[in-house]
Enzyme design. Sequence first.
Site, PDB file in Angstrom:
ATOM      1  N   HIS A   1      89.152  66.202  40.796  1.00  0.00           N
ATOM      2  CA  HIS A   1      89.293  65.299  39.655  1.00  0.00           C
ATOM      3  C   HIS A   1      89.934  63.977  40.051  1.00  0.00           C
ATOM      4  O   HIS A   1      89.673  62.951  39.446  1.00  0.00           O
ATOM      5  CB  HIS A   1      90.087  65.986  38.536  1.00  0.00           C
ATOM      6  CG  HIS A   1      89.178  66.671  37.575  1.00  0.00           C
ATOM      7  ND1 HIS A   1      89.131  68.034  37.427  1.00  0.00           N
ATOM      8  CD2 HIS A   1      88.240  66.167  36.739  1.00  0.00           C
ATOM      9  CE1 HIS A   1      88.212  68.333  36.535  1.00  0.00           C
ATOM     10  NE2 HIS A   1      87.652  67.228  36.103  1.00  0.00           N
TER      11      HIS A   1
ATOM     12  N   ARG B   1      72.132  67.034  56.796  1.00  0.00           N
ATOM     13  CA  ARG B   1      72.498  67.279  58.204  1.00  0.00           C
ATOM     14  C   ARG B   1      73.031  68.715  58.295  1.00  0.00           C
ATOM     15  O   ARG B   1      74.217  68.959  58.145  1.00  0.00           O
ATOM     16  CB  ARG B   1      73.594  66.310  58.648  1.00  0.00           C
ATOM     17  CG  ARG B   1      73.141  64.875  58.830  1.00  0.00           C
ATOM     18  CD  ARG B   1      74.276  64.028  59.414  1.00  0.00           C
ATOM     19  NE  ARG B   1      73.825  62.757  59.912  1.00  0.00           N
ATOM     20  CZ  ARG B   1      73.915  61.602  59.241  1.00  0.00           C
ATOM     21  NH1 ARG B   1      74.445  61.576  58.050  1.00  0.00           N
ATOM     22  NH2 ARG B   1      73.484  60.474  59.790  1.00  0.00           N
TER      23      ARG B   1
ATOM     24  N   ARG C   1      67.020  68.777  57.270  1.00  0.00           N
ATOM     25  CA  ARG C   1      66.756  68.557  58.692  1.00  0.00           C
ATOM     26  C   ARG C   1      67.235  69.781  59.460  1.00  0.00           C
ATOM     27  O   ARG C   1      68.351  70.251  59.266  1.00  0.00           O
ATOM     28  CB  ARG C   1      67.496  67.314  59.184  1.00  0.00           C
ATOM     29  CG  ARG C   1      67.272  67.075  60.667  1.00  0.00           C
ATOM     30  CD  ARG C   1      67.906  65.805  61.135  1.00  0.00           C
ATOM     31  NE  ARG C   1      69.342  65.929  61.280  1.00  0.00           N
ATOM     32  CZ  ARG C   1      70.141  64.941  61.667  1.00  0.00           C
ATOM     33  NH1 ARG C   1      69.623  63.750  61.903  1.00  0.00           N
ATOM     34  NH2 ARG C   1      71.430  65.114  61.791  1.00  0.00           N
TER      35      ARG C   1
ATOM     36  N   ASN D   1      70.172  55.149  63.516  1.00  0.00           N
ATOM     37  CA  ASN D   1      71.390  55.248  64.344  1.00  0.00           C
ATOM     38  C   ASN D   1      70.974  55.508  65.789  1.00  0.00           C
ATOM     39  O   ASN D   1      71.425  54.847  66.718  1.00  0.00           O
ATOM     40  CB  ASN D   1      72.298  56.395  63.885  1.00  0.00           C
ATOM     41  CG  ASN D   1      72.666  56.290  62.422  1.00  0.00           C
ATOM     42  OD1 ASN D   1      72.543  55.225  61.838  1.00  0.00           O
ATOM     43  ND2 ASN D   1      73.107  57.390  61.837  1.00  0.00           N
ATOM     44  N   ASP D   2      70.105  56.486  65.958  1.00  0.00           N
ATOM     45  CA  ASP D   2      69.633  56.796  67.309  1.00  0.00           C
ATOM     46  C   ASP D   2      68.555  55.821  67.759  1.00  0.00           C
ATOM     47  O   ASP D   2      68.536  55.418  68.920  1.00  0.00           O
ATOM     48  CB  ASP D   2      69.104  58.232  67.364  1.00  0.00           C
ATOM     49  CG  ASP D   2      70.240  59.216  67.556  1.00  0.00           C
ATOM     50  OD1 ASP D   2      71.080  58.962  68.432  1.00  0.00           O
ATOM     51  OD2 ASP D   2      70.307  60.212  66.822  1.00  0.00           O
TER      52      ASP D   2
ATOM     53  N   ARG E   1      76.664  52.745  71.337  1.00  0.00           N
ATOM     54  CA  ARG E   1      77.381  52.019  70.285  1.00  0.00           C
ATOM     55  C   ARG E   1      78.893  52.151  70.389  1.00  0.00           C
ATOM     56  O   ARG E   1      79.636  51.379  69.809  1.00  0.00           O
ATOM     57  CB  ARG E   1      76.949  52.537  68.914  1.00  0.00           C
ATOM     58  CG  ARG E   1      75.661  51.957  68.454  1.00  0.00           C
ATOM     59  CD  ARG E   1      75.290  52.531  67.120  1.00  0.00           C
ATOM     60  NE  ARG E   1      76.309  52.209  66.116  1.00  0.00           N
ATOM     61  CZ  ARG E   1      76.199  52.553  64.848  1.00  0.00           C
ATOM     62  NH1 ARG E   1      75.156  53.220  64.442  1.00  0.00           N
ATOM     63  NH2 ARG E   1      77.130  52.229  63.982  1.00  0.00           N
TER      64      ARG E   1
ATOM     65  N   CYS F   1      66.930  57.141  57.003  1.00  0.00           N
ATOM     66  CA  CYS F   1      68.184  57.842  56.703  1.00  0.00           C
ATOM     67  C   CYS F   1      69.297  57.446  57.654  1.00  0.00           C
ATOM     68  O   CYS F   1      70.381  58.023  57.629  1.00  0.00           O
ATOM     69  CB  CYS F   1      67.979  59.351  56.668  1.00  0.00           C
ATOM     70  SG  CYS F   1      67.315  60.008  58.202  1.00  0.00           S
TER      71      CYS F   1
END
Length: 556
Positions: free
Chosen positions: A176, A281, A317, A438-439, A449, A486
């Site tokens: 909450h 994920r 995935r 990202n990849d 990165r 994604c």
Amino acid sequence: MKIIKGISGSPGVTIGKVFLWIKKEKDLNYKGDEAKKIWREAKEALKEELNNRLLDLSETERDLVNFYLLLLDDPTFEEFLFEKIDEGLDFKTAVEITTERFKKEFLNLDVYFKMRAQDIEALKEEIFRVVVGESYPSLEEPSILVSKEVTPWQLINIPKDKLLGIVSEKGGVLSHLSIIARNLNLPLLIGANVLEIKGGELAILDGEKGILILDPSSQEVEKYQRLYERYKILQKKAIEFKNYVPKKENGEKFFISGNIGNLEDAFLALEQGAMGIGLFRTEFLFLERNDPPSEEEQYEIYKKVGDLFLNYPVIIRTLDIGGDKNVPYIQFEREENPFLGLRGIRWSLYEKVLFKTQLKAILRASIGNNIHMMFPMVDLVEEVIEAKKLVKEAVEELEKEGKEYKIPPIGIMLETPISILNINRFADFVDFFSLGTNDLFQYTFAVDRTNEKVSYLYRPYHPAFWDLIKEAIDSAHKIGKWIGICGELGGDLRAFLLLYSLGIDEVSVAPLRIPILKLLSSKIAKVDVSFDSLQEDELLEVLDKHYQKIMEEIGS
Ligand code: PEP
Ligand code: MG
């Protein structure tokens, strides 16, 4: 400068001095009749305090208070408490054991009930607070309130005029505390270790990234100052857009969905207006335990998430481990180059047992909803063929076991340049694609990165990279397939404009990002750019101009 990491309970960005709220040590060792008298008085005082505020509360807040009132008046609660006092326990221990017992009942239930368990824990704090007569902090200047635990009722009662944001060690994204903070449009960081915070220092609370920056440099402050102004307005308006259904230029639905790692995230995504799940994920279900989750355990979770969204796609995935993602109870052979080694689908095809258990769980969970299955880190068609062979084996096993199943649509992530170059070849083998930028970025630029020495090469707005993204979208559409994104890039506001302009079907982001993207898409218009000979700064200039125009239309 020091960065404290936590979890974002409510988005937004703020800058201000830290007010460290250290609560009084509570010495509550009353016993016997005195303990019972203290309980009765505290109960009545707390009920009065709660009832007095009931009328001017929002629905969520009222819901919380009614639950508190119900529990305070529950005769079984008092009976159990008095039993403990009669056994000779002091007031504090007796209340702790009683709340613990009630909490346990809720913890065994679904996530929403787990939230109630947190409420019981918080109610205990209120009881102790009333007994020692502790008051709420009054802030003399605009401040970020930091404390080991801020309860939802405390948040309701702390004057808001100088409250910039909150950092609390305790709390969950569906507690909450987080829900009320989101409704109040107040940045909140939970799960942060507050021990190292002195109080009085300048800090930046970034509720987007889930970090608190203590003693920031002047450059950081300047950067965040701009963000802060923008977010304050955007986030406030965005709340009204949670249920908005954006459209692509051609009039089809433009899906804005959520990236999740567990059931709790799925509820959060739903609350934030997600049009499905673009990335579940599942590797997160395998972490923080000593052995892999069983088929049954996985089935329960996948089914719940699938059923939560019913007609909207939920893309599950399959396990994506290897590279930097290790699972403690799985032995990985040492590799010279783990990022170029047994990652994603490569690992699943190598170590088939866990993969097949997961496939069976997904196949069973797919009945009666819109679950999709997606394989990570695919390069070649052969990998999909191999993975589908295992899907077939999983089907045969389920049939033998007499279990019902449905084969869901099967897609792949586009995370390597070769997978994009192969899109045509995938035509007969996959139903959809999702860009894992990202990849994809690190494999296109050959840039780690996390390595500072090459951070100057982290350039996600380089037009050549967008050429590749455009090619992916166009190639997928040419063969009549749906394509989403994604990777984190999708949640970046300028990238979002470009993705929309390139005609992508779906952008899937962290749940708290959804309302802002929906707001943006209500005023969005296509940007016409050709990446051919464009330089990076030219692309950014075009996007900034366009973005500014949208901001003006939104009225910020
Ligand atoms: C990606 O690579 O963009 C992606 C979404 O996958 P992950 O971040 O889980 O590697
Ligand atoms: Mg990835």
